[in-house]
Each structure stands twice: as C-alpha cells, then as structure tokens.
Design an enzyme around this catalytic site. Structure first.
Site, PDB file in Angstrom:
ATOM      1  N   LYS A  13       0.837  -1.218   0.000  1.00 23.04           N
ATOM      2  CA  LYS A  13       0.000   0.000   0.000  1.00 23.04           C
ATOM      3  C   LYS A  13       0.867   1.262   0.000  1.00 23.04           C
ATOM      4  O   LYS A  13       0.590   2.204  -0.727  1.00 23.04           O
ATOM      5  CB  LYS A  13      -0.892   0.057   1.253  1.00 23.04           C
ATOM      6  N   ARG A  88      -9.154   0.959   9.207  1.00 22.03           N
ATOM      7  CA  ARG A  88      -8.642  -0.355   9.597  1.00 22.03           C
ATOM      8  C   ARG A  88      -9.727  -1.228  10.226  1.00 22.03           C
ATOM      9  O   ARG A  88      -9.479  -2.388  10.501  1.00 22.03           O
ATOM     10  CB  ARG A  88      -7.565  -0.207  10.659  1.00 22.03           C
ATOM     11  N   ARG A 127      11.872  -6.021   5.179  1.00 24.74           N
ATOM     12  CA  ARG A 127      11.698  -4.594   4.891  1.00 24.74           C
ATOM     13  C   ARG A 127      12.721  -3.717   5.632  1.00 24.74           C
ATOM     14  O   ARG A 127      12.940  -3.877   6.826  1.00 24.74           O
ATOM     15  CB  ARG A 127      10.276  -4.194   5.301  1.00 24.74           C
ATOM     16  N   ARG A 160      11.732  -1.145  10.899  1.00 20.82           N
ATOM     17  CA  ARG A 160      10.685  -0.607  11.768  1.00 20.82           C
ATOM     18  C   ARG A 160      10.583  -1.432  13.045  1.00 20.82           C
ATOM     19  O   ARG A 160      10.732  -2.650  13.016  1.00 20.82           O
ATOM     20  CB  ARG A 160       9.344  -0.665  11.032  1.00 20.82           C
ATOM     21  N   ARG A 171       0.060  -8.391  13.826  1.00 17.88           N
ATOM     22  CA  ARG A 171      -0.519  -7.411  12.890  1.00 17.88           C
ATOM     23  C   ARG A 171      -1.328  -8.114  11.796  1.00 17.88           C
ATOM     24  O   ARG A 171      -2.382  -7.622  11.383  1.00 17.88           O
ATOM     25  CB  ARG A 171       0.598  -6.560  12.269  1.00 17.88           C
TER      26      ARG A 171
HETATM   27  P1  AMP Z   1       1.104   0.791   9.221  1.00 17.34           P
HETATM   28  O1  AMP Z   1       2.313   1.612   8.953  1.00 17.34           O
HETATM   29  O2  AMP Z   1      -0.087   1.217   8.414  1.00 17.34           O
HETATM   30  O3  AMP Z   1       1.373  -0.702   9.118  1.00 17.34           O
HETATM   31  O4  AMP Z   1       0.700   1.061  10.750  1.00 17.34           O
HETATM   32  C1  AMP Z   1       1.571   0.761  11.806  1.00 17.34           C
HETATM   33  C2  AMP Z   1       0.795   0.688  13.120  1.00 17.34           C
HETATM   34  O5  AMP Z   1       0.165   1.952  13.370  1.00 17.34           O
HETATM   35  C3  AMP Z   1      -0.341  -0.321  13.142  1.00 17.34           C
HETATM   36  O6  AMP Z   1       0.112  -1.633  13.462  1.00 17.34           O
HETATM   37  C4  AMP Z   1      -1.230   0.265  14.222  1.00 17.34           C
HETATM   38  O7  AMP Z   1      -0.695   0.042  15.514  1.00 17.34           O
HETATM   39  C5  AMP Z   1      -1.127   1.749  13.944  1.00 17.34           C
HETATM   40  N1  AMP Z   1      -2.147   2.217  12.967  1.00 17.34           N
HETATM   41  C6  AMP Z   1      -1.929   2.686  11.698  1.00 17.34           C
HETATM   42  N2  AMP Z   1      -3.087   3.030  11.105  1.00 17.34           N
HETATM   43  C7  AMP Z   1      -4.066   2.763  12.011  1.00 17.34           C
HETATM   44  C8  AMP Z   1      -5.475   2.885  11.991  1.00 17.34           C
HETATM   45  N3  AMP Z   1      -6.139   3.344  10.906  1.00 17.34           N
HETATM   46  N4  AMP Z   1      -6.163   2.530  13.104  1.00 17.34           N
HETATM   47  C9  AMP Z   1      -5.532   2.067  14.206  1.00 17.34           C
HETATM   48  N5  AMP Z   1      -4.187   1.906  14.280  1.00 17.34           N
HETATM   49  C10 AMP Z   1      -3.460   2.257  13.202  1.00 17.34           C
END
Ligand code: AMP
Length: 216
Positions: A13, A88, A127, A160, A171
């Site tokens: 994404k 999400r 990654r 990360r 996740r």
């Molecule tokens: P991502 O970079 O999108 O994989 O997000 C990393 C982490 O941020 C996720 O595992 C969640 O802990 C938090 N996070 C990101 N977007 C959301 C969302 N829309 N709702 C809740 N938590 C989020």
C-alpha cells in the site's frame, strides 16, 4: 480522486500509494506514518499510541479519527487523496463515510491489493527503510547495493520497530479479524476494486491504473 488502499501489512500500500500520489498530484495519507511521526516527536498523542503500535494492535479509533479529521481539513486534499492504512475497522470506515458525506466528497474507490500470507511474511521481515529519505528496500527481493546503506542518499537503513516476527504475526491477525471485513463493506457499496499484489512494483502499478481508469 478519493480512494482508500486496502491490504494487509506488507501488501505494498505504501509503495503504490506513493506512486499514485506522484501520478495524480494528490497527497498520500498514511495513518501509520502520521502515528510514527507523533511517536518520534514524543507528542502526547504519540505517547498514547506507542504501546499499541509496538504490540501490533490498533491504536484507538478516537486518536486515529482525530488525526484524519485534521489531515483531511488541509487544503492540499482539495483535489483528492489516497488513504493508506486507514480505515482499519468498520467503526473507522463508517466514521469516514459520515465525514466525507458532510464535506460532500464521498469516497470513489476502495482498492484492495491482494497478497498471499507467505509473501507478506517475507516482505515484512525483509523490509528496511532509509532513515533520511524514506526510500524502501527489501533484503530478499530488492536489496541496496551496500548492506545497510541507502542507494539514493547514503543514509542508514533501519528496520521498523514493529517489523519483528512476533509483532508481524499479531498485525496480520489484526488485519484478518478487523480489517478484512471492510472488503465486504466496500463491495456492498459498489466501490471495491481488487488487484493481485504479486510481481514487480511496476506490474502491480499498471494493474492498479487499469482498475482506476475513468475515476477522476
Ligand atoms: P502501518 O504503517 O499502516 O502498518 O501502521 C503501523 C501501526 O500503526 C499499526 O500496526 C497500528 O498500531 C497503527 N495504525 C496505523 N493506522 C491505524 C489505523 N487506521 N487505526 C488504528 N491503528 C493504526
């Protein structure tokens, strides 16, 4: 163009969102990036979000909706936006629909990037990101020329905090139980488009563009 990118962690994404943002001249809005920036800056919001993020859990809807409301109020979103990693869960999707309805700017497309589980694991464990310019690599599939060093700017490549195997499993489980129901939600609204997320970055991008034909 107002679109949501749907897909598991590691589905691409972020990578595809950046390419779309460049092509259409609209911002890519990643709640993960916004949250990581808040954690790095140690803001009160970042302090509240940190533990959930490190555990691979979702941050509270209240925090995330606040971030999105603020970001969608900025003028660069006027011609459109690409939402990456948001919504999400169903609560967030319904709140987004209400917010966009009030602005008279409904969502046009939910683009689902579909990738199998083994590929996701490899992408996430491999990654690496440049801490200076944000360029992304994968030590298995697209490694930098020199180990740990960014090809583009010479910056240091970092992993990360939530890209370790245990948190990745969590996740992916959160994605399956909380985010996947959104596929049906957007299908019922007639907004769902799906592309296979395997192959090269450019191949996937070409599939996405063909799915977005006619959307302005
Ligand atoms: P991502 O970079 O999108 O994989 O997000 C990393 C982490 O941020 C996720 O595992 C969640 O802990 C938090 N996070 C990101 N977007 C959301 C969302 N829309 N709702 C809740 N938590 C989020």
């Amino acid at each position: 163009m107002r679109i949501v990118l749907l897909g598991a962690p590691g589905s691409g994404k972020g990578t595809q969102g950046k390419k779309l943002a460049e092509k259409y001249g609209i911002p890519q809005i990643s709640t993960g990036d916004l949250l990581r920036a808040a954690v790095a800056a140690n803001t009160p919001l970042g302090q509240r979000a940190k533990a959930a993020m490190e555990a691979g859990q979702l941050v509270s809807d209240e925090i995330v909706m606040g971030l999105i409301r603020e970001r969608l109020g900025e003028p660069d979103t006027e011609p459109g936006f690409i939402l990456d990693g948001f919504p999400r869960n169903l609560t967030q999707a319904e709140a987004l629909d209400r917010m966009l309805e009030e602005l008279d700017k409904p969502l046009q497309v939910a683009l689902h990037i579909d990738v199998d589980f083994d590929t996701l694991m490899q992408r996430l464990t491999g990654r690496r990101t440049c801490e200076s310019c944000g360029q992304m690599y994968n030590i298995y599939t697209s490694p930098p020329k020199i180990d740990g060093v960014c090809d583009q700017c010479g910056g240091r490549l970092i992993q990360r905090a939530d890209d370790n195997e245990e948190t990745i499993r969590k996740r992916l489980e959160v994605y399956r139980s909380q985010t996947m129901p959104l596929i049906a939600y957007y299908r019922e609204q007639g907004k769902l488009r799906t592309v296979k997320g395997d192959g090269s970055i450019d191949d996937i991008f070409a599939r996405i563009l063909s799915q977005l034909e006619g959307v302005e």
